[in-house]
Scaffold this motif. Structure first.
Motif, PDB file in Angstrom:
ATOM      1  N   LEU A 136      33.236  50.832  40.325  1.00 17.72           N
ATOM      2  CA  LEU A 136      34.261  51.591  39.621  1.00 17.72           C
ATOM      3  C   LEU A 136      35.625  51.410  40.262  1.00 17.72           C
ATOM      4  O   LEU A 136      35.748  51.261  41.491  1.00 17.72           O
ATOM      5  CB  LEU A 136      33.887  53.072  39.577  1.00 17.72           C
ATOM      6  N   LYS A 137      36.646  51.418  39.421  1.00 14.63           N
ATOM      7  CA  LYS A 137      38.025  51.227  39.844  1.00 14.63           C
ATOM      8  C   LYS A 137      38.850  52.459  39.453  1.00 14.63           C
ATOM      9  O   LYS A 137      38.476  53.175  38.518  1.00 14.63           O
ATOM     10  CB  LYS A 137      38.609  50.000  39.159  1.00 14.63           C
ATOM     11  N   PRO A 138      39.952  52.686  40.140  1.00 13.85           N
ATOM     12  CA  PRO A 138      40.794  53.837  39.763  1.00 13.85           C
ATOM     13  C   PRO A 138      41.190  53.828  38.294  1.00 13.85           C
ATOM     14  O   PRO A 138      41.308  54.894  37.676  1.00 13.85           O
ATOM     15  CB  PRO A 138      42.006  53.680  40.689  1.00 13.85           C
ATOM     16  N   GLU A 139      41.364  52.657  37.715  1.00 14.04           N
ATOM     17  CA  GLU A 139      41.753  52.581  36.305  1.00 14.04           C
ATOM     18  C   GLU A 139      40.629  52.951  35.347  1.00 14.04           C
ATOM     19  O   GLU A 139      40.845  53.036  34.133  1.00 14.04           O
ATOM     20  CB  GLU A 139      42.288  51.188  35.950  1.00 14.04           C
ATOM     21  N   ASP A 140      39.426  53.180  35.874  1.00 12.55           N
ATOM     22  CA  ASP A 140      38.327  53.684  35.037  1.00 12.55           C
ATOM     23  C   ASP A 140      38.388  55.199  34.894  1.00 12.55           C
ATOM     24  O   ASP A 140      37.608  55.781  34.126  1.00 12.55           O
ATOM     25  CB  ASP A 140      36.973  53.298  35.643  1.00 12.55           C
TER      26      ASP A 140
END
Length: 121
Positions: A88-92
Motif C-alpha cells: 500500500l502507498k499513501p496515495e491509496d
C-alpha cells in the motif's frame, strides 16, 4: 437493489496490507451470484473511481494504478467479495466502497458508508 456492507479498513504503514470485505447480508445465493461487483474509492478532493471489478465467471479488471498490488475475489456461497491490498502507498488513502455494476461499469445501487483506508507512517 442488493444491500452491500463494506468493512476491513484501517490505518496501515506504507508497504503494508489490508483485506476489505463486501458482504450482501440479505441477498440469497441466486441473487448474488450473477452480480458483477466493483470496488471503488474516493480520496479527499477527488472523484470516486472504480479500482477493481469481478464478474460472475470471476473475470477481474483493475485500474492501472493498483495492478499487481490489489486482488479482487469472491465467494458466492458467502455472498462476499474481497479486495486484498498489498504494498500500500499513501496515495491509496481513501474511503473504499463496493457496489453492483451495470453492463457499462456504472454503479447500480445507492452508496453504503464505505470503509476508510489510511496509509501513513
Amino acid at each position: 437493489q442488493v444491500h452491500l456492507v463494506e468493512s476491513g479498513g484501517g490505518l496501515v504503514q506504507p508497504g503494508g496490507s489490508l483485506r476489505l470485505s463486501c458482504v450482501a447480508p440479505r441477498a440469497i445465493f441466486s441473487v448474488f451470484s450473477p452480480l458483477v461487483v466493483g470496488w471503488f474509492r474516493q480520496a479527499p478532493g477527488k472523484e470516486r473511481e472504480l479500482v477493481a471489478s469481478i464478474s460472475t465467471d470471476r473475470t477481474t479488471n483493475y485500474v492501472d494504478s493498483v495492478k499487481g498490488r490489489f486482488t479482487i475475489s469472491r465467494d458466492n456461497s458467502r455472498k462476499t467479495v474481497w479486495l486484498r491490498m498489498s504494498n500500500l502507498k499513501p496515495e491509496d488513502t481513501a474511503v473504499y466502497y463496493c457496489n453492483v455494476l451495470t453492463t457499462t461499469n456504472q454503479p447500480k445501487n445507492t452508496w453504503g458508508q464505505g470503509t476508510q483506508v489510511t496509509v501513513s507512517s
